[in-house]
Scaffold this active site. Structure first.
Site, PDB file in Angstrom:
ATOM      1  N   HIS A 186       1.003  -1.322  -0.033  1.00 32.37           N
ATOM      2  CA  HIS A 186      -0.149  -0.071  -0.002  1.00 32.37           C
ATOM      3  C   HIS A 186       1.000   1.405   0.012  1.00 32.37           C
ATOM      4  O   HIS A 186       0.309   2.357   0.077  1.00 32.37           O
ATOM      5  CB  HIS A 186      -0.963  -0.123   1.280  1.00 32.37           C
ATOM      6  N   CYS A 187       2.123   0.991   0.068  1.00 29.29           N
ATOM      7  CA  CYS A 187       2.956   2.488   0.446  1.00 29.29           C
ATOM      8  C   CYS A 187       3.772   2.659  -0.822  1.00 29.29           C
ATOM      9  O   CYS A 187       3.800   3.758  -1.371  1.00 29.29           O
ATOM     10  CB  CYS A 187       3.890   2.243   1.455  1.00 29.29           C
ATOM     11  N   ILE A 188       4.960   1.883  -1.088  1.00 24.03           N
ATOM     12  CA  ILE A 188       6.093   2.181  -1.986  1.00 24.03           C
ATOM     13  C   ILE A 188       5.625   2.365  -3.644  1.00 24.03           C
ATOM     14  O   ILE A 188       5.870   3.171  -3.978  1.00 24.03           O
ATOM     15  CB  ILE A 188       7.001   1.178  -2.118  1.00 24.03           C
ATOM     16  N   ILE A 213       2.684   3.639  -4.535  1.00 29.55           N
ATOM     17  CA  ILE A 213       1.615   4.675  -4.429  1.00 29.55           C
ATOM     18  C   ILE A 213       2.242   6.063  -3.875  1.00 29.55           C
ATOM     19  O   ILE A 213       2.097   7.265  -4.577  1.00 29.55           O
ATOM     20  CB  ILE A 213       0.475   4.104  -3.515  1.00 29.55           C
ATOM     21  N   ASP A 214       2.619   5.857  -2.721  1.00 31.39           N
ATOM     22  CA  ASP A 214       3.159   7.082  -2.051  1.00 31.39           C
ATOM     23  C   ASP A 214       3.806   8.207  -2.804  1.00 31.39           C
ATOM     24  O   ASP A 214       3.700   9.553  -2.677  1.00 31.39           O
ATOM     25  CB  ASP A 214       3.739   7.084  -0.553  1.00 31.39           C
TER      26      ASP A 214
END
Ligand SMILES: NC(=O)c1ccc[n+]([C@@H]2O[C@H](COP(=O)([O-])OP(=O)(O)OC[C@H]3O[C@@H](n4cnc5c(N)ncnc54)[C@H](O)[C@@H]3O)[C@@H](O)[C@H]2O)c1
Length: 432
Positions: free
Chosen positions: A270-272, A274-275
């Protein structure tokens, strides 16, 4: 302000958590274990029921830990958001995905803040923990909470604190990862610092909410760009027939000035993936280009197609085509040791293989089922006989619990995208 700080220090404050997922549930349990009265809010009735029955659905929260704080009455969960009227503080831990056009989708934050605004009362501390673009807290949340004349830093306190939890990490968890926090005003930072100070080993105040928001984006952009770099080096090494894994191991012996990153089949979680796009989207509005982010996104996004190329090569060496071949994907969670499949490259690889006519199957001891809509057989048993039925096996996520060496000499050509079979060589083994 002092009244709220005293309540926090004396653990008399009632703490609310909005969103009981990978971030919110461990935080709620940490607060409850520290002695606070905690109420968790979620729209998902099954999660609320899970919490209230002490049945954990998050890998980092063991059932015993959850059951202990639920049975002691320290943690309850509800879908009744009117209970927000009774809390002294609320942490927002809701999803921040990308929209279809890869722009930030902050609708979950807006909905969560709408619930808080409906129960707004003076003396409330609100902290956003969801990863988002710089400016969200001041430009989106502050106006919504100030609507009825509440003054920030005086009547209520608003801060951002990035969540850095790393699901499945045996060393670092919610309370021993330093907690960066920045408030809209110095009073806001001070109140938030006093909340986290009761549960976190280290609190790191920064001078503004925008700095705190950008800290998280730098951390994840750093990872995305370095993974993009090493993926490109892997593509170069593949073209030159050099073992990229050995190159990295060699470089990592340098005791300074080098930090190893490893190539792979594509980014997941959910992080790398997208962020960094939250940062580039906002930077572009300010007239600044985000070239590294865009380039890393392109290279990392290309990796599943490179894996497909390796599968095609492996089958071709055996005079077989992808069309009609039986291909097993080993490990469908996005990283080893966990069950989370969000953005997992395994799902892209399965889809591309199926589109080319392969008969696909998957094996993953951490995952019970694939997301709806993916038509693929689950391999139930990890044995030489079972894997021997396949023409190719693609190791996408190497769970420590899986003995990958069993694939060797079982029959299928092996595409090892993660160096799970380090030390092995042979005509049936193709490494990324
Ligand atoms: N998962 C990670 O490893 C990780 C690490 C650091 C930061 N983050 C960030 O933390 C945030 C949350 O991520 P997550 O992994 O916990 O997500 P998640 O999907 O696991 O959990 C989010 C929860 O919020 C609930 N929710 C959605 N809208 C809501 C609303 N209006 N009110 C109450 N609950 C609502 C959902 O039902 C869900 O249970 C994201 O911004 C993410 O980028 C995640």
């Amino acid at each position: 302000m002092q009244q709220l700080i005293d309540k926090l220090i004396n653990k008399e404050a009632r703490l609310g958590i909005l969103g009981l997922g990978y971030v919110g549930l461990p935080l709620a349990v940490s607060y409850a274990k520290a002695g606070f009265q905690v109420i968790g809010f979620d729209l998902d009735e099954s999660k609320v029921a899970g919490v209230n029955s002490g049945d954990s659905y998050i890998i980092d929260v063991p059932n015993e830990q959850l059951a202990e704080v639920v049975q002691s009455g320290k943690l309850t969960a509800t879908t009744d958001f009117s209970q927000l009227a009774s809390v002294d503080s609320v942490n927002i831990c809701v999803p921040t995905p990308l929209g279809k056009t890869r722009d930030p989708d902050i609708s979950f934050i807006q909905a969560a803040v709408g619930s808080i605004a409906a129960s707004m009362h003076s003396g409330l501390l609100v902290i956003l923990e969801s990863t988002t673009y710089p400016g969200t807290t001041e430009e989106v949340i502050l106006p919504l909470l100030s609507e009825n004349g509440f003054q920030v830093g005086k009547d209520f306190f608003l801060a951002f604190s990035p969540e850095r939890v790393d699901p499945g990490n045996p060393t670092y968890h919610t309370t021993n990862i330093p907690k960066v926090v920045g408030g809209v005003t110095p009073n806001c930072t001070e109140v938030a610092r006093n909340l986290y100070g009761q549960v976190m080993d280290t609190v790191v105040p920064v001078s503004s909410v925008r700095v705190a928001e950008t800290v998280k984006l730098l951390e994840n952009t750093f990872r995305s760009v370095n993974i993009g770099l090493v993926n490109e080096i892997a593509l170069m090494c593949s073209a030159m027939d050099i073992d990229v894994w050995e190159v990295i191991d060699g470089a990592a012996t340098k005791p300074f000035g080098f930090m190893p990153f490893y190539p792979g089949p594509g980014l997941g979680g959910h992080c790398i993936p997208i962020d960094p796009f939250y940062l580039s989207w906002k930077a572009k509005q300010a007239g600044s280009e985000a070239r590294f982010i865009d380039l890393a996104g392109q290279i990392n996004g290309f990796m599943p197609r490179h894996v497909l190329k390796l599968v095609t090569r492996g089958l071709n060496d055996r005079r077989k085509s992808v069309n009609g071949s039986k291909v097993l994907v080993v490990g469908v969670a996005y990283k080893p040791g966990i069950d989370d499949m969000r953005e997992s490259p395994a799902l892209d690889i399965l889809e591309m293989l199926a589109n080319l006519g392969a008969e696909t199957a998957w094996y993953d001891p951490h995952v019970e089922s694939l997301p709806a809509g993916i038509d693929c057989v689950q391999l139930q048993e990890w044995s030489k006989v079972a894997v021997g039925a396949f023409d190719a096996a693609v190791i996408v996520t190497p769970h420590p619990a899986v003995d990958h060496s069993l694939l060797l000499e079982s029959g299928p050509v092996i595409i090892d995208t993660r160096n799970a079979l380090k030390g092995y060589q042979g005509p049936d083994l193709i490494k990324l």
